[in-house]
Scaffold this motif. Structure first.
Motif, PDB file in Angstrom:
ATOM      1  N   ASN A 187       0.803  -1.248   0.000  1.00  0.00           N
ATOM      2  CA  ASN A 187       0.000   0.000   0.000  1.00  0.00           C
ATOM      3  C   ASN A 187       0.819   1.273   0.000  1.00  0.00           C
ATOM      4  O   ASN A 187       0.307   2.371  -0.166  1.00  0.00           O
ATOM      5  N   MET A 188       2.116   1.131   0.293  1.00  0.00           N
ATOM      6  CA  MET A 188       2.943   2.332   0.444  1.00  0.00           C
ATOM      7  C   MET A 188       4.382   1.864   0.387  1.00  0.00           C
ATOM      8  O   MET A 188       4.667   0.706   0.697  1.00  0.00           O
ATOM      9  N   ARG A 211      -0.591  -0.905   5.060  1.00  0.00           N
ATOM     10  CA  ARG A 211      -1.160   0.042   6.020  1.00  0.00           C
ATOM     11  C   ARG A 211      -2.640  -0.261   6.204  1.00  0.00           C
ATOM     12  O   ARG A 211      -3.350  -0.442   5.235  1.00  0.00           O
ATOM     13  N   PRO A 212      -3.097  -0.316   7.446  1.00  0.00           N
ATOM     14  CA  PRO A 212      -4.544  -0.450   7.632  1.00  0.00           C
ATOM     15  C   PRO A 212      -5.236   0.796   7.081  1.00  0.00           C
ATOM     16  O   PRO A 212      -4.598   1.849   6.978  1.00  0.00           O
ATOM     17  N   THR A 213      -6.498   0.688   6.692  1.00  0.00           N
ATOM     18  CA  THR A 213      -7.193   1.867   6.159  1.00  0.00           C
ATOM     19  C   THR A 213      -7.274   2.937   7.247  1.00  0.00           C
ATOM     20  O   THR A 213      -7.319   2.621   8.446  1.00  0.00           O
ATOM     21  N   GLU A 214      -7.281   4.211   6.847  1.00  0.00           N
ATOM     22  CA  GLU A 214      -7.283   5.333   7.798  1.00  0.00           C
ATOM     23  C   GLU A 214      -8.347   5.112   8.878  1.00  0.00           C
ATOM     24  O   GLU A 214      -9.468   4.716   8.577  1.00  0.00           O
ATOM     25  N   GLY A 215      -7.982   5.315  10.123  1.00  0.00           N
ATOM     26  CA  GLY A 215      -8.974   5.225  11.191  1.00  0.00           C
ATOM     27  C   GLY A 215      -9.081   3.839  11.824  1.00  0.00           C
ATOM     28  O   GLY A 215      -9.602   3.698  12.916  1.00  0.00           O
ATOM     29  N   ASP A 216      -8.547   2.805  11.156  1.00  0.00           N
ATOM     30  CA  ASP A 216      -8.606   1.454  11.727  1.00  0.00           C
ATOM     31  C   ASP A 216      -7.345   1.227  12.555  1.00  0.00           C
ATOM     32  O   ASP A 216      -6.285   0.911  12.035  1.00  0.00           O
ATOM     33  N   ASN A 217      -7.482   1.368  13.871  1.00  0.00           N
ATOM     34  CA  ASN A 217      -6.295   1.254  14.723  1.00  0.00           C
ATOM     35  C   ASN A 217      -6.071  -0.165  15.241  1.00  0.00           C
ATOM     36  O   ASN A 217      -5.144  -0.421  15.985  1.00  0.00           O
ATOM     37  N   SER A 218      -6.972  -1.079  14.848  1.00  0.00           N
ATOM     38  CA  SER A 218      -6.876  -2.429  15.403  1.00  0.00           C
ATOM     39  C   SER A 218      -5.779  -3.259  14.713  1.00  0.00           C
ATOM     40  O   SER A 218      -5.313  -4.241  15.254  1.00  0.00           O
ATOM     41  N   GLU A 220      -1.962  -3.570  12.959  1.00  0.00           N
ATOM     42  CA  GLU A 220      -0.651  -2.915  12.931  1.00  0.00           C
ATOM     43  C   GLU A 220      -0.146  -2.755  11.505  1.00  0.00           C
ATOM     44  O   GLU A 220      -0.449  -3.576  10.640  1.00  0.00           O
ATOM     45  N   ILE A 221       0.667  -1.737  11.294  1.00  0.00           N
ATOM     46  CA  ILE A 221       1.343  -1.589  10.001  1.00  0.00           C
ATOM     47  C   ILE A 221       2.394  -2.698   9.904  1.00  0.00           C
ATOM     48  O   ILE A 221       3.107  -2.953  10.866  1.00  0.00           O
ATOM     49  N   THR A 222       2.451  -3.396   8.777  1.00  0.00           N
ATOM     50  CA  THR A 222       3.539  -4.371   8.624  1.00  0.00           C
ATOM     51  C   THR A 222       4.393  -3.963   7.430  1.00  0.00           C
ATOM     52  O   THR A 222       3.880  -3.454   6.433  1.00  0.00           O
ATOM     53  N   SER A 223       5.668  -4.181   7.534  1.00  0.00           N
ATOM     54  CA  SER A 223       6.557  -3.774   6.448  1.00  0.00           C
ATOM     55  C   SER A 223       7.880  -4.512   6.534  1.00  0.00           C
ATOM     56  O   SER A 223       8.186  -5.117   7.556  1.00  0.00           O
ATOM     57  N   TYR A 224       8.648  -4.453   5.455  1.00  0.00           N
ATOM     58  CA  TYR A 224       9.951  -5.123   5.421  1.00  0.00           C
ATOM     59  C   TYR A 224      10.841  -4.393   4.426  1.00  0.00           C
ATOM     60  O   TYR A 224      10.360  -3.593   3.621  1.00  0.00           O
ATOM     61  N   ALA A 225      12.134  -4.686   4.488  1.00  0.00           N
ATOM     62  CA  ALA A 225      13.071  -4.055   3.548  1.00  0.00           C
ATOM     63  C   ALA A 225      13.466  -5.065   2.474  1.00  0.00           C
ATOM     64  O   ALA A 225      13.914  -6.169   2.794  1.00  0.00           O
ATOM     65  N   GLY A 226      13.281  -4.696   1.207  1.00  0.00           N
ATOM     66  CA  GLY A 226      13.598  -5.619   0.112  1.00  0.00           C
ATOM     67  C   GLY A 226      14.456  -4.961  -0.958  1.00  0.00           C
ATOM     68  O   GLY A 226      14.699  -3.746  -0.921  1.00  0.00           O
ATOM     69  N   PHE A 227      14.932  -5.781  -1.903  1.00  0.00           N
ATOM     70  CA  PHE A 227      15.692  -5.220  -3.027  1.00  0.00           C
ATOM     71  C   PHE A 227      15.334  -5.952  -4.313  1.00  0.00           C
ATOM     72  O   PHE A 227      14.887  -7.097  -4.296  1.00  0.00           O
ATOM     73  N   ILE A 228      15.539  -5.240  -5.422  1.00  0.00           N
ATOM     74  CA  ILE A 228      15.364  -5.818  -6.758  1.00  0.00           C
ATOM     75  C   ILE A 228      16.605  -5.428  -7.548  1.00  0.00           C
ATOM     76  O   ILE A 228      17.048  -4.275  -7.481  1.00  0.00           O
ATOM     77  N   ALA A 229      17.169  -6.370  -8.279  1.00  0.00           N
ATOM     78  CA  ALA A 229      18.305  -6.048  -9.148  1.00  0.00           C
ATOM     79  C   ALA A 229      17.769  -5.807 -10.553  1.00  0.00           C
ATOM     80  O   ALA A 229      16.815  -6.443 -10.985  1.00  0.00           O
TER      81      ALA A 229
END
Ligand code: FRU
Length: 447
Positions: A187-188, A211-218, A220-229
């Motif tokens: 999403n981002m 990212r959860p939709t705006e206003g949904d606090n239930s 958590e944001i999940t994310s990771y670091a990746g790469f592409i060659a």
């Protein structure tokens, strides 16, 4: 009170919260590592750029604050960004974060320094192009053939992750070009970076985020670091991928990496260790001591046989003190402290191997039958064991760097890395291993 988690050779704040590395540069012979800092509290409510400097990336001097949120364009946070040396001057690019009654606005801003000490904010700023939401941040700048380029982490109006590309001829005025890349970015996309390695390949790094939709606090944001060659085509202004998006680090704690080129010609990346889950962050043992988080060891990246290889900077060898070698099939020993390096050297790499560190606080295991290499630790919230793993065809070599409460494990000469925090009693120094064959050895260096 003695602090059992205090790091010797990693950057951590004296107080408050540290997150992303920012503006990494080797400027006039000194390494400048800026970072996201909340100097008032161990939460994310306030952000400025703090600064550490060093001559060797091992011994650091805390320089305090570099850029603070003190104008309309950055009043709710001096967010992440990068730096460039041009005409002897240091140009810092950062995101000015603004929130008015909950509504977000982002500006990509410039601050210039003549001496690495005083940073003068410029009046110019990039406003977010119409096709994106205000989740627009973390500018990374580099020199192209004919102009300067900037990538910015973005979200399309359809809430898809994207990387926006800008160009400039003077580093002050920027033109939005197009979306450089947008496949599989959730999403981002935060903290993008683009650099070439060994003149062979271009590496795009990014942090896709759900990212959860705006206003949904239930949720958590999940994310990771990746790469592409792949290849950055300056004509079409597009990134042409040649691989899938892969993890940069297979451990528990690695996020928001940034790269820079030093005066020795090395492409170095540093990450934030880590972007913990909310509960882990709120119960992180160092919080009671008034600070939280650290950066990873700087790693040199190269491209070898179609693979991204990461190795710790060789300067870290200067920390080596006493050395002990083990060559029995299995053995146990006491570490001198939580600060050490262990190197494993094997011959055929096809049999089982196990190493338990600090009374089993961290366990490294290779199972020859399943070909699974795994690293486990005790989670400080659940008190349960948890592990991360990767299938690898053979285990030939390990370089393990522990710094009281961090551990970074480089597998097979830097083919894979596992980075993690662990928190254990200072006196827990018992270690054991099994699985050494003839002519194989484990070397332990005290730091
Ligand atoms: C990544 C990030 C960036 C942002 C900064 C704020 O960890 O969310 O996108 O600029 O941290 O501290």
């Amino acid at each position: 009170m003695k602090n059992p988690y205090k790091l010797l050779y990693h950057i951590e704040p004296s107080k408050g919260l540290l997150n992303d590395p920012n503006g990494l540069i080797h400027y006039k012979g000194t390494y400048y590592f800026f970072y996201q800092w909340n100097r008032f509290n161990t939460n994310h409510d306030y952000k400025e750029w703090g600064l550490f400097t060093s001559e060797d990336m091992i011994h650091w001097t805390d320089q305090g604050s570099a850029i603070i949120p003190d104008r309309m364009m950055d009043k709710n946070g001096v967010y992440s960004g990068s730096s460039i040396e041009y005409d002897d001057k240091l140009y810092l690019f950062y995101t000015g974060n603004v929130k008015n009654e909950g509504e977000r606005k982002s500006y990509q801003c410039v601050s210039i320094s003549q001496n690495g000490k005083t940073f003068i904010k410029q009046d110019v700023a990039i406003e977010t192009p119409h096709e994106f939401t205000e989740h627009h941040r973390d500018p990374k700048v580099w020199r192209g053939e004919n102009n300067w380029w900037m990538v910015v982490g973005a979200q399309s109006k359809g809430e898809k992750g994207a990387i926006a590309l800008y160009s400039s001829t003077d580093l002050l005025h920027w033109t939005y070009e197009n979306i450089l890349y947008s496949e599989s970015l959730d999403n981002m996309c935060e903290c993008p970076d683009l650099f070439s390695v060994n003149d062979k390949v271009d590496i795009l790094t990014c942090c896709p985020q759900i990212r959860p939709t705006e206003g949904d606090n239930s949720v958590e944001i999940t994310s990771y670091a990746g790469f592409i060659a792949g290849k950055f085509d300056e004509e079409s202004k597009k990134f042409l991928p040649e691989t899938n998006l892969e993890l940069i680090d297979y451990g528990f704690d690695f996020y928001a990496p940034q790269s820079f080129l030093d005066d020795k010609g090395r492409r170095i990346i540093v990450g934030w260790m880590s972007r913990m889950k909310e509960k882990e962050e709120s119960l992180c043992p160092t919080k009671k001591l008034g600070y939280i988080h650290c950066l990873t060891l700087p790693r040199v990246v190269t491209w070898e046989n179609g693979k991204l290889i990461q190795r710790p900077i060789e300067e870290v060898k200067s920390l080596r003190k006493n050395q002990k070698e083990f060559n029995m099939p299995k053995d146990h020993f006491q570490l001198e402290s939580g600060k050490f390096e262990i190197e494993l050297l094997r011959r055929n790499g096809l049999n089982d191997f196990k190493l338990c560190l600090r009374n089993h606080a961290v366990v490294i295991n290779y199972c020859a039958e399943t070909k699974i290499f795994s690293v486990s630790r005790e989670n400080w919230v659940t008190k349960k064991k948890e592990s991360k793993s990767k299938e690898i065809q053979s285990l030939l070599q390990l370089s393990i760097f522990s710094d009281a409460s961090t551990i970074e494990i480089f597998v097979n000469n830097g083919e894979y890395v596992f980075s993690l925090r662990y928190f254990t009693d200072e006196k827990q120094l018992g270690s054991e291993y099994s699985g050494l064959e003839q002519d194989e050895k484990l070397i332990y260096f005290e730091f």
